[in-house]
Design an enzyme around this catalytic site. Structure first.
Site, PDB file in Angstrom:
ATOM      1  N   HIS A 121       6.929  -2.216  43.803  1.00 29.08           N
ATOM      2  CA  HIS A 121       7.404  -2.940  44.972  1.00 29.08           C
ATOM      3  C   HIS A 121       8.923  -2.908  45.111  1.00 29.08           C
ATOM      4  O   HIS A 121       9.659  -2.949  44.141  1.00 29.08           O
ATOM      5  CB  HIS A 121       6.926  -4.397  44.905  1.00 29.08           C
ATOM      6  CG  HIS A 121       7.389  -5.120  43.670  1.00 29.08           C
ATOM      7  ND1 HIS A 121       8.583  -5.796  43.607  1.00 29.08           N
ATOM      8  CD2 HIS A 121       6.825  -5.246  42.443  1.00 29.08           C
ATOM      9  CE1 HIS A 121       8.729  -6.339  42.408  1.00 29.08           C
ATOM     10  NE2 HIS A 121       7.673  -6.010  41.682  1.00 29.08           N
ATOM     11  N   ASP A 122       9.372  -2.787  46.351  1.00 29.05           N
ATOM     12  CA  ASP A 122      10.778  -2.911  46.725  1.00 29.05           C
ATOM     13  C   ASP A 122      11.659  -1.775  46.211  1.00 29.05           C
ATOM     14  O   ASP A 122      12.880  -1.896  46.206  1.00 29.05           O
ATOM     15  CB  ASP A 122      11.350  -4.264  46.275  1.00 29.05           C
ATOM     16  CG  ASP A 122      10.544  -5.435  46.801  1.00 29.05           C
ATOM     17  OD1 ASP A 122      10.503  -5.599  48.033  1.00 29.05           O
ATOM     18  OD2 ASP A 122       9.933  -6.164  45.994  1.00 29.05           O
ATOM     19  N   GLY A 139       9.836  -2.573  39.645  1.00 33.07           N
ATOM     20  CA  GLY A 139      10.267  -3.119  40.925  1.00 33.07           C
ATOM     21  C   GLY A 139      11.757  -3.023  41.160  1.00 33.07           C
ATOM     22  O   GLY A 139      12.560  -3.058  40.232  1.00 33.07           O
TER      23      GLY A 139
END
Length: 268
Positions: A121-122, A139
Site C-alpha cells: 500500500h501507498d 508500505g
C-alpha cells in the site's frame, strides 16, 4: 470491443478499453478501468478502484487491487493506478493505498513486475522500473525511474530508491538508496555506483567520471554527511547527476541514507 472469455466474470461497473482481452476464469470486480489493448491471461483477479493503462499484460494468478495488508486499513476508498505498457507476471500482488499514505498506490509506465513480486500500500513506483522475482516493497516505499530491485530482496517501509539505482539479489534494504547507487547485502550497504546501468543507458563518460568524483567526496570519512553533501553541491554545481544525488540526500525522509560498509567502494 473487448474480448471477454465466457468463463470470466466482469462487473457491470468495470470499464474495458478497445481490444482488451480478458481470459478464462478471470475476475474483474468493481469500478476497475483497463486501457486499450491490454491482456489479462487466465485466472487474473483485478478489484476495486484500480486503473490500468494501455497495453498492459497480466499473467495467471496475479492479484491486483485487493485490500491492503495493513491492520489500520478500515475500508476507506483508496486507489491503485498502473500506467501504460506494464507487465505483471504470475502471482504478483499489488495493493491500493490507505488513509495513512495518501489513499493511492501508483505504478508508472513500462514497469516489469516479475513472478511473485509484492507492491504494498501507498508505494510510488516510477517508469521503467524492474522488480525481479519474489522481491517485495513494504508500505510507503518510493522507487524512482529505471531502478532495478534484484530477486528475493525485501525493501523496508518508507524506504526511497533513487533513479537508476540497483539493488542486488537477496538484499534487505532498510535505508534510502541514492540515485545511481548500487546496494547489496543483509542489511544492505552501498557498494558503489551502478556503473553497469549507467553505461548500458548511454550516460556520457564525462558525466560518469564527475559523478564518481562526487561520490568519493560525499562518502569519504571527513566531516559529517551533511557537510560533505554541501561541499559537493558547491563544487559540482551544474552537473545534473551529482545534483540528483544531492537533492535526494537533502530531501526529508523517514529513513537514513544507505552508506558504504567499509570506506568508499566504487563498484563496477
Amino acid at each position: 470491443m473487448a474480448d471477454v472469455h465466457p468463463t470470466a466474470i466482469v462487473s457491470p461497473e468495470a470499464e474495458l478499453g478497445e481490444n482488451v482481452c480478458v481470459g478464462p476464469f478471470c475476475v474483474v470486480e468493481g469500478p476497475v478501468k483497463i486501457g486499450a489493448d491490454s491482456v489479462l491471461h487466465s485466472h487474473v483477479v483485478v478489484k476495486g478502484r484500480t486503473e490500468i493503462g494501455t497495453n498492459a499484460e497480466i499473467f495467471p494468478f496475479a492479484s491486483v487491487g485487493h485490500r491492503p495488508q495493513d491492520l489500520k486499513y478500515s475500508g476507506e476508498e483508496s486507489r491503485l493506478t498502473i500506467g501504460d505498457y506494464c507487465t505483471i507476471r504470475e502471482h504478483v500482488t499489488v495493493n491500493p493505498g490507505t488513509s495513512g499514505g495518501g489513499l493511492e498506490t501508483r505504478i508508472g509506465n513500462h514497469v516489469l513486475l516479475m513472478a511473485g513480486v509484492h507492491v504494498a500500500h501507498d508505494c510510488h513506483v516510477g517508469d521503467y522500473v524492474v522488480m525481479v522475482n519474489q522481491s517485495t516493497l513494504a508500505g510507503h516505499c518510493v522507487v524512482d525511474d529505471h531502478a532495478i530491485v534484484g530477486g528475493l530482496s525485501g525493501v523496508h517501509q518508507f524506504v526511497r530508491i533513487g533513479a537508476h539505482a540497483f539493488v542486488g539479489a537477496m538484499s534487505m534494504v532498510e535505508n534510502d538508496v541514492i540515485p545511481y547507487g548500487s546496494v547489496l547485502g543483509n542489511r544492505a550497504y552501498l557498494g558503489g555506483l551502478n556503473l553497469v546501468g549507467l553505461k548500458r543507458r548511454n550516460f556520457d563518460r564525462e558525466e560518469i567520471h564527475t559523478l564518481r568524483a562526487a561520490y568519493r567526496m560525499i562518502f569519504s570519512n571527513e566531516g559529517t554527511l551533511r557537510e560533505r553533501v554541501e561541499d559537493a553541491a558547491e563544487l559540482f554545481e551544474g552537473h545534473k547527476l551529482v545534483e540528483d544525488v544531492v537533492a535526494f540526500v537533502r530531501k526529508p525522509s523517514e529513513r537514513a541514507i544507505c552508506m558504504p560498509k567499509n570506506g568508499v567502494e566504487l563498484g563496477s
